[in-house]
Design an enzyme around this catalytic site. Structure first.
Site, PDB file in Angstrom:
ATOM      1  N   ASN A 305       1.924   7.592  -7.965  1.00  0.00           N
ATOM      2  CA  ASN A 305       3.045   6.735  -8.358  1.00  0.00           C
ATOM      3  C   ASN A 305       2.561   5.718  -9.393  1.00  0.00           C
ATOM      4  O   ASN A 305       2.601   4.499  -9.178  1.00  0.00           O
ATOM      5  CB  ASN A 305       3.616   6.025  -7.124  1.00  0.00           C
ATOM      6  CG  ASN A 305       5.016   5.512  -7.353  1.00  0.00           C
ATOM      7  OD1 ASN A 305       5.571   5.632  -8.445  1.00  0.00           O
ATOM      8  ND2 ASN A 305       5.599   4.911  -6.331  1.00  0.00           N
ATOM      9  N   HIS A 336       6.427  -2.414   1.267  1.00  0.00           N
ATOM     10  CA  HIS A 336       6.893  -1.171   1.887  1.00  0.00           C
ATOM     11  C   HIS A 336       7.618  -1.379   3.211  1.00  0.00           C
ATOM     12  O   HIS A 336       8.325  -0.483   3.659  1.00  0.00           O
ATOM     13  CB  HIS A 336       5.720  -0.209   2.101  1.00  0.00           C
ATOM     14  CG  HIS A 336       5.367   0.603   0.905  1.00  0.00           C
ATOM     15  ND1 HIS A 336       4.526   0.132  -0.092  1.00  0.00           N
ATOM     16  CD2 HIS A 336       5.732   1.842   0.528  1.00  0.00           C
ATOM     17  CE1 HIS A 336       4.385   1.055  -1.020  1.00  0.00           C
ATOM     18  NE2 HIS A 336       5.112   2.097  -0.683  1.00  0.00           N
TER      19      HIS A 336
END
Length: 431
Positions: A305, A336
């Site tokens: 990512n 997250h």
């Protein structure tokens, strides 16, 4: 009808992105032909994002609209020399509230959480990336925003690009992250210097998505047919089974990133010219092969990512004076969602990246021959794969079940051994 229902339930995100593709192509066609002025281009991607949010998230789309509205208020009212602290603080508090609410409903009330809320919070995380990226640009004077326009029309012209960037339908549900300056440049360039027809490259990337999903389906079928049983399976079988399960989870990410690239490319975004080469990799989170070929866990961390990794580096790593690596991974687990698996996964990842740095610095000068270098690279690749497997399992399963699985299959020994090596190096360096 059953197959359609299965496709929708199992590939909801991919289906949302696929349904958006025709509108992205329509936007590209109208913009390239000159039917859309710059103002209408910004309006199109902004309205498209609002409609997509409402259709996919329902009432929870308010989470995004609230963030965008507060962000604009802060940009207009707060001194730009300290804008980033305000934007970062307010946005992370808002995002954390919803993450903790999900945990409260899941673990305390034991209630099922609406999939639309999960999707809204996921999009809120992406929105955090975009608005903090802008706030850093503004504070560092890489972007100048002036909102003292004397006329209503001119004021709208100044707000519109910013609102369009935050609610752009091509990046609402997925990455990759692009800077505000890059977004404005791409929007202006569609008419002035239009990119070639993206139909070919989008078709090719859609085929890659289908192949990734087919591989994932085959892996899931194989793992179900050969379910792991601690009482009868060997240690090697258990490790391979968990390694395969982690690949199922990773392939899902690869497919999502690739379909997001398709959506951006279909709208004419992401075309770049560097020297004598031209390609559509201007907005990309790297490809499957580049990431999986990483032979060092530190390389994997940078490539996984990649636009988010660059954002974390700029947001946290560069700004921290002490414990840069652990602060970066610590913020990542906060971003997250602060689940138990996130704590274990991200802190383990940080420790193994640090250990990889010491191991590589110690062993690399000793690898004089080709065969030693090749052997080291192969063993390092296996070690990287096993560590990433542990990180993915703990982060994705999020609870104690992931730790039990890594314990009974002995997969946890790989990151544990790396962490022990890290402590040894730290002990030696302090003596």
């Amino acid at each position: 009808m059953g197959s359609i229902d299965w496709l929708w339930e199992q590939h909801r995100f991919l289906m949302y992105q696929c349904f958006s593709l025709p509108f992205a192509f329509l936007f590209y066609f109208l913009a390239k032909r000159g039917y859309l002025s710059l103002t209408y281009r910004y309006l199109s991607v902004c309205v498209g994002g609002c409609v997509l949010a409402i259709l996919t998230m329902g009432v929870y789309s308010v989470l995004l609209f609230t963030s965008a509205f507060v962000f604009i208020l802060l940009v207009c009212s707060v001194d730009h020399s300290c804008i980033h602290a305000w934007v970062f603080g307010v946005q992370m508090l808002w995002q954390t509230f919803w993450h903790l609410l999900i945990q409260y409903r899941e673990y305390y009330l034991h209630e099922p959480v609406d999939i639309r809320l999960f999707l809204a919070v996921s999009s809120l995380m992406l929105l955090t990336q975009r608005i903090t990226s802008v706030s850093m640009d503004v504070q560092e004077k890489q972007v100048v925003l002036l909102f003292n326009a004397s006329t209503h029309k001119r004021a709208c012209g100044m707000f519109l690009p910013l609102i369009s960037y935050t609610l752009n339908f091509t990046t609402l549900l997925g990455g990759p992250l692009c800077s505000y300056s890059q977004f404005v440049s791409l929007m202006e360039g569609i008419k002035l210097n239009p990119p070639p027809n993206p139909l070919g490259v989008v078709s090719l990337k859609l085929i890659q998505v289908l192949l990734l999903e087919w591989v994932r389906y085959c892996l899931v079928y194989f793992l179900k047919c050969n379910a792991y049983d601690p009482s009868s399976s060997t240690v090697l079988n258990g490790m391979l089974w968990v390694w395969g399960a982690a690949h199922v989870l990773r392939i899902q990410y690869y497919a999502h990133w690739k379909i997001s690239e398709c959506l951006n490319n279909a709208a004419g975004l992401g075309f770049c010219e560097s020297g004598y080469t031209t390609n559509w990799s201007g907005l990309s989170d790297r490809d499957f092969w580049t990431i999986e070929a990483s032979s060092h866990i530190s390389d994997f961390a940078r490539r996984w990512n990649s636009t988010t990794a660059s954002w974390l580096r700029r947001l946290v790593y560069i700004r921290c004076k002490h414990f840069k690596l652990f602060m970066t991974f610590g913020f990542s687990l906060w971003w997250h969602g602060l689940h138990l698996g996130h704590f274990v996964g991200f802190l383990t990842w940080a420790a193994t990246v640090k250990a990889d740095y010491y191991i590589h610095r110690y062993l690399h000068p000793k690898l004089s021959s080709k065969w030693k270098q090749l052997l080291y690279k192969c063993l390092s690749w296996i070690n990287t794969q096993m560590i990433v497997t542990c990180v993915v399992i703990t982060v994705e399963l999020r609870n104690m079940s992931s730790l039990r699985l890594l314990s009974v299959t002995y997969m946890g020994l790989f990151p544990l051994s790396n962490i022990i090596v890290l402590f040894i190096f730290l002990k030696v360096n302090t003596v």
